[in-house]
Design an enzyme around this catalytic site. Structure first.
Site, PDB file in Angstrom:
ATOM      1  N   ARG A  60      13.548 -62.492 -36.870  1.00 32.89           N
ATOM      2  CA  ARG A  60      14.848 -63.046 -37.301  1.00 32.89           C
ATOM      3  C   ARG A  60      14.818 -64.574 -37.265  1.00 32.89           C
ATOM      4  O   ARG A  60      15.354 -65.230 -38.156  1.00 32.89           O
ATOM      5  CB  ARG A  60      15.979 -62.542 -36.394  1.00 32.89           C
ATOM      6  CG  ARG A  60      16.101 -61.041 -36.311  1.00 32.89           C
ATOM      7  CD  ARG A  60      16.880 -60.417 -37.454  1.00 32.89           C
ATOM      8  NE  ARG A  60      16.988 -58.984 -37.253  1.00 32.89           N
ATOM      9  CZ  ARG A  60      16.142 -58.067 -37.769  1.00 32.89           C
ATOM     10  NH1 ARG A  60      15.152 -58.444 -38.551  1.00 32.89           N
ATOM     11  NH2 ARG A  60      16.311 -56.785 -37.511  1.00 32.89           N
ATOM     12  N   GLU A 102      21.446 -43.355 -30.025  1.00 35.37           N
ATOM     13  CA  GLU A 102      21.253 -43.917 -31.367  1.00 35.37           C
ATOM     14  C   GLU A 102      20.142 -43.203 -32.132  1.00 35.37           C
ATOM     15  O   GLU A 102      18.964 -43.537 -31.993  1.00 35.37           O
ATOM     16  CB  GLU A 102      20.926 -45.424 -31.278  1.00 35.37           C
ATOM     17  CG  GLU A 102      20.735 -46.039 -32.668  1.00 35.37           C
ATOM     18  CD  GLU A 102      20.397 -47.532 -32.659  1.00 35.37           C
ATOM     19  OE1 GLU A 102      20.236 -48.118 -31.566  1.00 35.37           O
ATOM     20  OE2 GLU A 102      20.287 -48.096 -33.749  1.00 35.37           O
ATOM     21  N   LYS A 105      25.734 -43.692 -31.867  1.00 40.86           N
ATOM     22  CA  LYS A 105      25.479 -44.822 -32.773  1.00 40.86           C
ATOM     23  C   LYS A 105      24.615 -44.338 -33.935  1.00 40.86           C
ATOM     24  O   LYS A 105      23.392 -44.422 -33.891  1.00 40.86           O
ATOM     25  CB  LYS A 105      24.793 -45.954 -31.995  1.00 40.86           C
ATOM     26  CG  LYS A 105      24.392 -47.144 -32.856  1.00 40.86           C
ATOM     27  CD  LYS A 105      24.061 -48.365 -32.015  1.00 40.86           C
ATOM     28  CE  LYS A 105      23.491 -49.474 -32.860  1.00 40.86           C
ATOM     29  NZ  LYS A 105      23.429 -50.748 -32.158  1.00 40.86           N
ATOM     30  N   SER A 150      24.138 -51.017 -38.585  1.00 40.69           N
ATOM     31  CA  SER A 150      24.207 -51.491 -39.978  1.00 40.69           C
ATOM     32  C   SER A 150      22.922 -51.186 -40.739  1.00 40.69           C
ATOM     33  O   SER A 150      22.956 -51.042 -41.971  1.00 40.69           O
ATOM     34  CB  SER A 150      24.575 -52.973 -40.053  1.00 40.69           C
ATOM     35  OG  SER A 150      23.671 -53.801 -39.372  1.00 40.69           O
ATOM     36  N   GLY A 151      21.779 -51.135 -40.056  1.00 44.12           N
ATOM     37  CA  GLY A 151      20.572 -50.564 -40.635  1.00 44.12           C
ATOM     38  C   GLY A 151      19.969 -51.250 -41.845  1.00 44.12           C
ATOM     39  O   GLY A 151      19.232 -50.617 -42.591  1.00 44.12           O
ATOM     40  N   GLY A 152      20.318 -52.517 -42.087  1.00 47.88           N
ATOM     41  CA  GLY A 152      19.760 -53.208 -43.243  1.00 47.88           C
ATOM     42  C   GLY A 152      20.744 -53.324 -44.404  1.00 47.88           C
ATOM     43  O   GLY A 152      20.423 -53.882 -45.452  1.00 47.88           O
ATOM     44  N   ARG A 176      22.322 -56.888 -37.325  1.00 48.14           N
ATOM     45  CA  ARG A 176      22.157 -57.753 -38.495  1.00 48.14           C
ATOM     46  C   ARG A 176      23.466 -58.038 -39.220  1.00 48.14           C
ATOM     47  O   ARG A 176      23.731 -59.182 -39.604  1.00 48.14           O
ATOM     48  CB  ARG A 176      21.131 -57.133 -39.459  1.00 48.14           C
ATOM     49  CG  ARG A 176      19.711 -57.340 -39.011  1.00 48.14           C
ATOM     50  CD  ARG A 176      18.763 -56.436 -39.751  1.00 48.14           C
ATOM     51  NE  ARG A 176      18.857 -55.049 -39.314  1.00 48.14           N
ATOM     52  CZ  ARG A 176      18.149 -54.048 -39.837  1.00 48.14           C
ATOM     53  NH1 ARG A 176      17.324 -54.278 -40.830  1.00 48.14           N
ATOM     54  NH2 ARG A 176      18.253 -52.829 -39.365  1.00 48.14           N
TER      55      ARG A 176
HETATM   56  P1  13P Z   1      21.386 -53.128 -37.070  1.00 48.50           P
HETATM   57  O1  13P Z   1      22.897 -53.149 -37.114  1.00 48.50           O
HETATM   58  O2  13P Z   1      20.750 -54.401 -37.499  1.00 48.50           O
HETATM   59  O3  13P Z   1      20.830 -51.916 -37.733  1.00 48.50           O
HETATM   60  O4  13P Z   1      20.986 -53.010 -35.553  1.00 48.50           O
HETATM   61  C1  13P Z   1      21.619 -52.094 -34.752  1.00 48.50           C
HETATM   62  C2  13P Z   1      20.741 -51.764 -33.622  1.00 48.50           C
HETATM   63  O5  13P Z   1      21.090 -51.944 -32.496  1.00 48.50           O
HETATM   64  C3  13P Z   1      19.421 -51.166 -33.903  1.00 48.50           C
HETATM   65  O6  13P Z   1      18.922 -50.581 -32.745  1.00 48.50           O
END
Ligand code: 13P
Length: 336
Positions: free
Chosen positions: A32, A176, A218, A259-261, A291
């Site tokens: 990042r 998650e 999550k 958010s996953g990208g 992100r």
């Molecule tokens: P993102 O929202 O960037 O996907 O990250 C969430 C997260 O904690 C991934 O483990």
């Protein structure tokens, strides 16, 4: 234990706020920072993360923060622990406890996450340092043959064992299961995979005696793959809610999407659509973005102390827009 976990749940779930994921591992934060031309030194990580947590009024929209181990022990430049900076804003500190992932032998293409050995001891230590909840991520790539049946069972088992250990020491687990958006799969395929994943996860949680009242889920939102055409937000909301209702018991207090990208705006739009469509739902539908909350802040900061105020302003704005999305009150014209 359950009273203590109930207090944590009450602090994290109020229908208004979400969770900031600021728990990037050393490798991920380096990536990042590289994207904005900043070197990942301890000093830069401290400067960046303490700026995020010190953002004025952040506690209005953020109820919890997931930290990486290093941050749990870090202080700001005045010597105040970053956990205390968060707590002063009404933000509960949490901690990422998994140790990353690798291939799952016997299931080509599937992954498995490491870190169960010694977990109870680590958690007790983290709790002494202020953590009240934890996060563990299992990763599921979608391909023609993934996730496999073995991948589904093995990953669910890891999440359930982790969650059970957390609850045994009074820590609320964030569970998650991240179904990746990489690929050109359809939204229908994503829905089918997420359904199998969530079903397997709740089956394993039940087998391990995990108390659903004291955990947060999550998940990914149900979207088409990144290389496929985008789906309208109403379709994302419809599929996501349909599959959640089939698989997630009402005892779970909150669902905090990753958010996953997705772009920050896309993630907020989808969260808003999910809440707008949900009506009376048994769970809070919130966010736990990394992100999608941090990207604009990183772009504004670029490693320069003079940019801290500007970075905090765009960061607060993303947090507020996602709070509005939880209420179904976000509109795209609030963006500029
Ligand atoms: P993102 O929202 O960037 O996907 O990250 C969430 C997260 O904690 C991934 O483990």
């Amino acid at each position: 234990m359950s009273e203590e976990m109930q207090r944590t749940i009450e602090a994290l779930v109020d229908g208004q706020r979400g969770i900031l994921a600021a728990d990037e591992s050393s490798g991920t934060i380096a990536k990042r920072f590289a994207a904005i031309g900043v070197e990942s030194t301890e000093q830069n990580r401290q400067a960046y993360r303490s700026a995020l947590l010190a953002t004025p009024d952040l506690g209005q929209y953020i109820a919890g923060v997931i930290l990486f181990e290093e941050t749990l022990e870090q202080c700001d430049t005045e010597g105040t622990a970053l956990t205390a900076v968060a707590q002063a804003q009404g933000i509960v500190p949490g901690i990422k406890v998994d140790k990353g992932k690798g291939p799952l032998p016997g299931a080509p293409g599937d992954m498995i996450t490491y870190g169960l050995d010694g977990l109870a001891e680590r958690l007790t230590d983290y709790k002494d340092k202020g953590a009240r909840f934890a996060k563990w991520r299992e990763v599921y790539p979608i391909s023609h043959h993934n996730p496999t049946a073995l991948g589904l069972t093995a990953n669910a088992e890891m999440l359930a064992r982790y969650a059970a250990v957390c609850q045994s020491v009074g820590i609320v687990p964030i569970v998650e299961p991240e179904v990746l958006i990489d690929g050109d799969h359809s939204i229908e395929r994503s829905a089918a995979v997420n359904e199998r994943v969530w079903h397997a996860v709740f089956h394993a949680l039940h087998q391990h005696g995990v108390e659903l009242e004291y955990l947060l889920l999550k998940p990914s939102m149900v979207t088409p793959g990144k290389s496929a055409p985008r789906a309208p937000v109403e379709q994302v909301a419809e599929w996501t809610l349909k599959i959640l209702r089939r698989t997630v018991p009402a005892a779970v207090p909150s669902i905090n999407f990753l958010s996953g990208g997705q772009s920050p705006q896309e993630a907020t739009k989808n969260l808003n659509a999910i809440n707008a469509l949900s009506g009376q739902s048994p769970w809070q539908l919130s966010f736990s973005f990394a992100r999608a909350l941090q990207e604009p802040a990183l772009q504004a900061w670029r490693g320069e102390a003079v940019n801290t105020g500007a970075a905090q302003a765009v960061f607060l704005k993303r947090a507020r827009l996602n709070h509005l999305a939880m209420l179904g009150e976000y509109r795209v014209d609030m963006e500029p």
